[in-house]
Design an enzyme around this catalytic site. Structure first.
Site, short mmCIF file in Angstrom:
data_model
loop_
_atom_site.label_atom_id
_atom_site.label_comp_id
_atom_site.label_asym_id
_atom_site.label_seq_id
_atom_site.Cartn_x
_atom_site.Cartn_y
_atom_site.Cartn_z
N ASP A 1 0.82 -1.22 0.00
CA ASP A 1 0.00 0.00 0.00
C ASP A 1 0.85 1.27 0.00
O ASP A 1 2.06 1.22 0.22
CB ASP A 1 -0.95 -0.01 1.20
CG ASP A 1 -0.27 -0.40 2.51
OD1 ASP A 1 0.97 -0.35 2.58
OD2 ASP A 1 -0.98 -0.75 3.46
N ASN B 1 -7.63 -2.35 14.24
CA ASN B 1 -9.03 -2.67 13.93
C ASN B 1 -9.15 -3.91 13.04
O ASN B 1 -10.20 -4.16 12.46
CB ASN B 1 -9.72 -1.46 13.27
CG ASN B 1 -9.07 -1.08 11.94
OD1 ASN B 1 -8.16 -1.74 11.47
ND2 ASN B 1 -9.56 -0.01 11.33
N HIS C 1 -7.32 -4.51 10.29
CA HIS C 1 -7.04 -4.35 8.86
C HIS C 1 -5.74 -5.03 8.45
O HIS C 1 -4.84 -5.23 9.27
CB HIS C 1 -7.10 -2.88 8.42
CG HIS C 1 -5.96 -2.00 8.83
ND1 HIS C 1 -6.14 -0.79 9.45
CD2 HIS C 1 -4.62 -2.11 8.67
CE1 HIS C 1 -4.98 -0.21 9.64
NE2 HIS C 1 -4.03 -1.00 9.18
N GLU D 1 -9.62 -1.75 5.21
CA GLU D 1 -10.33 -1.42 6.45
C GLU D 1 -11.56 -2.32 6.64
O GLU D 1 -12.02 -2.95 5.68
CB GLU D 1 -10.76 0.05 6.39
CG GLU D 1 -9.60 1.05 6.34
CD GLU D 1 -8.92 1.26 7.70
OE1 GLU D 1 -8.88 0.33 8.52
OE2 GLU D 1 -8.42 2.39 7.91
C1 GLP Z 1 -0.69 0.41 8.70
C2 GLP Z 1 -0.27 -0.28 7.40
C3 GLP Z 1 -0.36 -1.76 7.53
C4 GLP Z 1 0.26 -2.15 8.84
C5 GLP Z 1 -0.62 -1.71 9.97
C6 GLP Z 1 -0.02 -1.93 11.34
O1 GLP Z 1 -1.82 1.19 8.58
N1 GLP Z 1 -0.97 0.12 6.24
O2 GLP Z 1 0.28 -2.38 6.43
O3 GLP Z 1 0.37 -3.55 8.91
O4 GLP Z 1 -1.05 -0.38 9.81
O5 GLP Z 1 0.97 -0.99 11.58
P1 GLP Z 1 2.04 -1.12 12.74
O6 GLP Z 1 2.90 -2.25 12.39
O7 GLP Z 1 2.77 0.19 12.75
O8 GLP Z 1 1.28 -1.37 14.00
#
Ligand code: GLP
Length: 242
Positions: free
Chosen positions: A64, A130, A132, A137
């Site tokens: 992404d 959440n 995702h 989402e």
């Molecule tokens: C972000 C990214 C995801 C990631 C997630 C968790 O929004 N788009 O790819 O896995 O949130 O992030 P983190 O590892 O910083 O907790």
């Protein structure tokens, strides 16, 4: 789903390195890796950067990118990947959605063609609070391919720590869809810390529902979940509370 409960994120990252190493071996050093950003995989990328592994004949496809951030922007995922991995471990080719292409139809189709051309051998995932995956989402259809996502307030709040202020967090992103993620031959999903415990519980024990995008991983035949004790807290107790 295989579940590994590790003592520390470093131990988890080492397991991730071992799985990547195995994929490289199986694919004769010519693997396609699906890569994630966020805080979770940073240790994995640090260990990979310091390793002897050779990715020079491999393809990397990122999940992404924020819409509106270019690759020179330190908060963009393109910048992140260069900083944490690609500048230290060159790949034959790397792909990430172009956040500067405001034509979502063109950009998402372009990305789907890349995914069709390079089937992913091993997909690395983090987990949103959440539930995702990528930026898919809650409510995203399981059949989704690459699309533009309106980020939820919870995701904007969770990711605000990487920005000077929460109003700087872009409101939308391009993300690989859930169908594209599920098409990977193998998936490793990592989650650390108590803020992820509720999402981990729903991922592992909850019903498969679009309300929790990660729950679809229950239906994939080759998923490994790597969690620390804090993130595993609610699955060890066993029961899902709705
Ligand atoms: C972000 C990214 C995801 C990631 C997630 C968790 O929004 N788009 O790819 O896995 O949130 O992030 P983190 O590892 O910083 O907790």
């Amino acid at each position: 789903m295989k579940i590994w409960i590790v003592k520390t994120p470093v131990e988890g990252a080492n397991k991730g390195v071992a799985m990547i190493q195995q994929t490289l071996k199986d694919r004769h050093e010519q693997a396609v890796f699906g890569l994630a950003t966020g805080g979770t995989p940073q240790t994995l990328y640090r260990l990979l950067s310091a390793s002897q592994l050779d990715f020079s004949r491999c393809i990397a496809i990122n999940l992404d990118e924020y819409v509106g951030l270019d690759q020179e922007n330190p908060q963009s995922y393109a910048y992140y990947m260069n900083r944490y991995l690609f500048s230290k471990k060159p790949f034959q080719q790397t792909f990430i959605p172009n956040g500067m292409n405001r034509n979502a139809t063109v950009e998402t189709q372009r990305y789907d063609q890349i995914l069709d051309r390079y089937p992913i051998d091993l997909q690395i995932l983090g987990l949103g609070q959440n539930g995702h995956i990528g930026f898919n989402e809650p409510g995203t259809p399981f059949e989704s391919t690459t699309h533009e996502v309106q980020l939820t307030e919870s995701t904007i709040a969770a990711n605000a720590r990487f920005f000077a202020q929460s109003t700087d967090v872009p409101r939308s992103a391009y993300s690989m869809g859930i169908k594209s993620i599920m098409a990977a031959k193998q998936i490793v999903i990592m989650a650390y810390g108590k803020a992820k415990a509720a999402a981990v519980k729903k991922l592992v024990l909850g019903p498969v529902t679009t309300a929790v995008p990660a729950s679809i991983l229950q239906q994939h035949s080759n998923v490994t979940l790597i969690v620390d004790e804090a993130a595993a807290d609610q699955i060890k107790k066993g029961k899902v509370e709705n």
